[in-house]
Design a protein around this motif. Structure first.
Motif, short mmCIF file in Angstrom:
data_model
loop_
_atom_site.label_atom_id
_atom_site.label_comp_id
_atom_site.label_asym_id
_atom_site.label_seq_id
_atom_site.Cartn_x
_atom_site.Cartn_y
_atom_site.Cartn_z
N ASP A 138 46.38 34.81 44.76
CA ASP A 138 46.58 36.24 44.94
C ASP A 138 45.68 37.04 44.00
N ILE A 139 45.56 36.56 42.77
CA ILE A 139 44.68 37.24 41.82
C ILE A 139 43.22 37.12 42.26
N ALA A 140 42.84 35.95 42.78
CA ALA A 140 41.47 35.77 43.27
C ALA A 140 41.17 36.71 44.43
N ARG A 141 42.13 36.87 45.33
CA ARG A 141 41.94 37.79 46.45
C ARG A 141 41.82 39.22 45.95
N MET A 142 42.59 39.56 44.93
CA MET A 142 42.50 40.90 44.36
C MET A 142 41.12 41.15 43.76
N VAL A 143 40.60 40.16 43.03
CA VAL A 143 39.27 40.29 42.43
C VAL A 143 38.21 40.47 43.51
N MET A 144 38.29 39.69 44.59
CA MET A 144 37.32 39.80 45.68
C MET A 144 37.45 41.13 46.40
N LEU A 145 38.66 41.52 46.73
CA LEU A 145 38.89 42.71 47.53
C LEU A 145 38.39 43.97 46.85
N HIS A 146 38.63 44.10 45.55
CA HIS A 146 38.31 45.33 44.84
C HIS A 146 37.00 45.24 44.05
N GLY A 147 36.34 44.09 44.11
CA GLY A 147 35.06 43.97 43.42
C GLY A 147 35.18 43.93 41.91
N TYR A 148 36.32 43.45 41.39
CA TYR A 148 36.48 43.37 39.94
C TYR A 148 35.59 42.26 39.38
N PRO A 149 35.15 42.40 38.14
CA PRO A 149 34.37 41.30 37.53
C PRO A 149 35.24 40.08 37.31
N LEU A 150 34.64 38.92 37.44
CA LEU A 150 35.40 37.68 37.24
C LEU A 150 35.95 37.59 35.82
N GLU A 151 35.24 38.17 34.88
CA GLU A 151 35.66 38.10 33.47
C GLU A 151 36.95 38.86 33.22
N MET A 152 37.37 39.68 34.18
CA MET A 152 38.56 40.49 33.98
C MET A 152 39.78 39.63 33.67
N VAL A 153 39.85 38.44 34.27
CA VAL A 153 41.04 37.60 34.09
C VAL A 153 41.13 37.07 32.67
N GLU A 154 40.05 37.16 31.89
CA GLU A 154 40.08 36.72 30.50
C GLU A 154 40.23 37.87 29.52
N HIS A 155 40.29 39.10 30.03
CA HIS A 155 40.50 40.25 29.15
C HIS A 155 41.90 40.20 28.56
N VAL A 156 42.02 40.60 27.32
CA VAL A 156 43.29 40.50 26.61
C VAL A 156 44.37 41.30 27.32
N GLY A 157 44.03 42.52 27.74
CA GLY A 157 45.03 43.35 28.40
C GLY A 157 45.55 42.73 29.68
N PHE A 158 44.66 42.13 30.45
CA PHE A 158 45.09 41.50 31.69
C PHE A 158 45.94 40.26 31.41
N GLN A 159 45.55 39.49 30.40
CA GLN A 159 46.32 38.30 30.04
C GLN A 159 47.74 38.69 29.61
N ILE A 160 47.87 39.76 28.83
CA ILE A 160 49.20 40.22 28.41
C ILE A 160 50.01 40.65 29.63
N PHE A 161 49.34 41.34 30.55
CA PHE A 161 50.02 41.83 31.75
C PHE A 161 50.59 40.68 32.58
N VAL A 162 49.77 39.67 32.88
CA VAL A 162 50.24 38.58 33.73
C VAL A 162 51.26 37.70 32.99
N LYS A 163 51.11 37.57 31.67
CA LYS A 163 52.09 36.77 30.92
C LYS A 163 53.46 37.45 30.91
N ASN A 164 53.47 38.78 30.90
CA ASN A 164 54.74 39.49 30.98
C ASN A 164 55.36 39.35 32.37
N LEU A 165 54.51 39.23 33.39
CA LEU A 165 55.03 38.98 34.73
C LEU A 165 55.63 37.58 34.81
N HIS A 166 54.89 36.62 34.28
CA HIS A 166 55.40 35.24 34.25
C HIS A 166 54.59 34.44 33.24
N PRO A 167 55.22 33.92 32.21
CA PRO A 167 54.48 33.22 31.15
C PRO A 167 53.80 31.94 31.61
#
Length: 679
Positions: A138-167
């Motif tokens: 689902d995250i991969a589809r989101m990255v492709m659909l919206h043209g986000y950089p692949l590095e986004m998944v390693e950004h601290v803010g994104f990591q905190i966000f997904v860990k709060n959703l599910h560790p």
């Protein structure tokens, strides 16, 4: 042997818990059961078992409404003003963060407000199930659909966000890239099947992109009109070309892509993004295609060039001719805007010559957008008298234009205005069908001929230079564009008969006849293709019928005779019937694709031809790039990617966007009747 039966248990005392509204207490032999009224599941119903396990079951029960659970939980809070305690729920008063949520056991921070909101919202948390693979995809589809950089998944803010959703979610840059390639492969198969199920042919748009890595990229886009008569586009390939690739090898790259998609026999036309290049490439591709299946009308409709590109090229010639004048105007505006005193002096002079400066505000252009430069020139020409008077009154104003330069600026800006208007017509029509192009291109042709007759050498030489470029485009594309506008029921042959005398003069009749012969010849080939398909189906039916009856068809020769004698009548009737009928009234709400969708039963063969002709991409430039001063350039993010990853992201984004838009449209269409019913 006697079988024990289930009988409702007579209650010795009233069951006071609200949970018994959802269970029936029954006895089987010496055992009491509580049977769920929703899912019929049996649970312990003895008085010693309590009701906690029954409440827990209702939380998880898939066949009862969410509203019921909120009532149960609300009743329990009234009964006991403490933390909610369920078999699979554990609250820790000292815990300040959300704990791990797992299928069988999850911990939630005790927050009365949040609990009350969740209960009133009818949230069912009893069946939460975590799927690592699906979450990652689902995250991969989101990255492709919206043209986000692949590095986004390693950004601290994104990591905190997904860990709060599910560790338990684990996502890395390398993993997400592989997931994107996996999604690309699955979506590619869908596009492949879609193309091979089309009723009509496919048109291909070819365009080149530059990157910051000095590597060119080749994009191939399939353009077609689907079975619902909607214009569709799919990016098929985005190939990175290394320095070893030359224009001589470009045809081989394109042919390989066509073979990979297996659409060589489905092609109708190919539009190249440069009107002056690709001649050899187009010839090689045509020769290769003709080996397998002859092109319609010997390929007269195959080689198409981008209309926006030839207009942009002529605009560049116009700006180049007056670049010194443009610099003077730009500096003149900067002089006025640089200080309050200069602005006040300019307003004072404008008042003297009778010009209101409040109607149009001058501005300095953005050089990367040439329509911005045009708007700057057009606005400055409104204050031509003011600048001329300011030149005489203000010693510090030294960049003023001469009267001759103002005259040149006025003339060339008029030329550019025509091109801006034509491109705006292209931009405003969505979708841009091929019939839109002909009247606009004819208008440009007529104006160029007029400009070439100018008595001023400066403007005449510029017009001759622009017309030489335009003629190359016109010679390749005039016939397909003319046929496209004939298939517009508002014009038919009338617009060709109106425009060609202005272009060809005394030779107009010959040119009109060429167009007439062209559309009739193309229609004849469509009839032959249709008849061959019908014959194949008839033969298949006859052979199966003969085999079943075991006898010879003595009238088979008659069928052949009937087909041969009626073929010429069928060829002329469909097209002639369309041309002989009155033209459709012109109005701004006309939708040509909808018109042909409705009239397909009336013109079955002609509608097949219209589907392919109207789907020709007359422009390969997006709306954002039409007025750009530069070429097509990849952004730094995609320029740095691996070629395979780049193609997967570019193509995948295009496919997912289309899929998302179609799903959104379907959702809206389905929701409208419900909303109307509720209102």
């Amino acid at each position: 042997m006697e079988v024990a039966t289930e009988t409702p248990l007579k209650k010795s005392k009233r069951l006071t818990s609200v949970v018994w509204n959802h269970f029936e207490r029954v006895r089987k032999a010496d055992t009491c059961y509580a049977v769920c009224l929703h899912c019929k599941k049996k649970l312990s119903g003895s008085s010693n078992s309590g009701t906690t396990h029954l409440r827990n079951h209702l939380v998880r029960c898939l066949k009862r409404s969410n509203f019921d659970v909120s009532q149960i939980l609300s009743a329990k809070r009234k009964k006991k003003d403490t933390a909610l305690t369920l078999t699979e729920t554990n609250y820790d008063e000292d815990q300040k963060q959300v704990e791990i949520i797992s299928p069988g056991n999850f911990k939630v921070k005790q927050d009365p407000k949040r609990e009350e909101s969740a209960n009133h919202g009818g949230m069912n948390l009893g069946n939460i199930k975590f799927d690592q693979d699906r979450s990652r995809m689902d995250i991969a589809r989101m990255v492709m659909l919206h043209g986000y950089p692949l590095e986004m998944v390693e950004h601290v803010g994104f990591q905190i966000f997904v860990k709060n959703l599910h560790p338990l979610i684990e996502i890395a840059n390398g993993t997400i890239a592989l997931d994107c390639v996996t999604i690309y492969g699955k979506e590619k198969q869908k596009v492949y099947e879609l193309l091979h199920n089309l009723q009509g042919r496919v048109n291909i748009a070819v365009d080149m992109w530059d990157s910051l890595e000095n590597a060119g990229c080749l994009g191939l886009t399939a353009c077609y009109i689907d079975e619902d008569w909607r214009m569709q586009k799919k990016i098929l390939n985005f190939i990175t070309l290394d320095t070893s690739h030359t224009y001589d090898m470009l045809s081989e790259v394109i042919i390989k892509c066509l073979m990979d998609w297996d659409i060589d026999r489905m092609l109708f036309s190919m539009t190249f993004d440069n009107f002056s290049s690709y001649d050899d490439t187009a010839v090689k591709i045509k020769d290769w295609l003709s080996q397998n299946k002859p092109l319609l009308k010997d390929g007269q409709f195959f080689d198409i060039r981008c209309g926006t590109h030839v207009l942009r090229s002529m605009v560049q010639d116009a700006f180049e001719a007056i670049h010194l004048i443009t610099d003077k105007i730009r500096e003149s505006i900067r002089f006025v805007k640089c200080s309050q005193a200069n602005q006040e002096k300019f307003n004072e002079v404008a008042k003297e010559v009778g010009i209101d400066t409040t109607k149009k505000h001058m501005f300095v252009d953005c050089p990367v957008q040439w329509n911005s430069t045009y708007n700057m020139l057009e606005t400055a020409l409104e204050y031509k008298k003011v600048f001329s008077a300011l030149k005489e009154q203000e010693p510090g104003y030294t960049m003023g234009l001469t009267d001759e330069e103002w005259e040149w600026a006025t003339t060339i800006t008029g030329y550019i205005k025509l091109f801006v208007e034509v491109i705006n017509v292209f931009k405003s029509n969505n979708p841009l069908t091929a019939n839109i192009c002909f009247p606009e291109i004819c208008d440009v042709h007529i104006h160029l001929m007029e400009w070439c007759r100018s008595s001023y050498e400066f403007t005449r030489s510029l017009a001759l230079k622009m017309k030489a470029k335009f003629d190359k485009y016109w010679n390749k594309c005039s016939l397909p564009l003319a046929v496209a506008v004939i298939l517009d029921p508002r014009f038919k042959m009338k617009l060709v008969e109106y425009c060609y005398p202005q272009i060809y003069g005394e030779n107009a009749s010959n040119s009109i006849k060429e167009v007439s012969n062209g559309i009739r010849g193309l229609f004849s080939e469509y009839c032959i293709c249709t008849n061959s398909i019908d014959q194949d189906q008839t033969k298949a039916g006859s052979s199966s019928s003969g085999a079943s009856n075991g006898c010879r068809d003595r009238l088979r020769g008659f069928d052949k005779y009937l087909h041969e004698t009626s073929q010429s009548q069928s060829i002329s009737s469909d097209l002639d019937k369309y041309l002989e009928e009155p033209v459709f009234p012109r109005n701004y709400d006309f939708n040509i694709l909808n018109w042909w969708r409705v009239h397909t039963p009336r013109y079955p063969i002609l509608s097949m031809m219209a589907r392919d002709i109207l789907g020709i991409p007359v422009s390969t430039f997006s709306h954002e790039l039409a007025f750009s001063s530069g070429g097509k350039m990849l952004d730094p993010q995609r320029s740095s990617l691996n070629p395979d990853i780049r193609e997967a992201l570019v193509c995948g984004q295009d496919w997912l966007r289309t899929e998302t838009e179609e799903n959104s449209t379907t959702f809206i269409h389905n929701a409208i009747p419900i909303a109307m019913e509720q209102s």
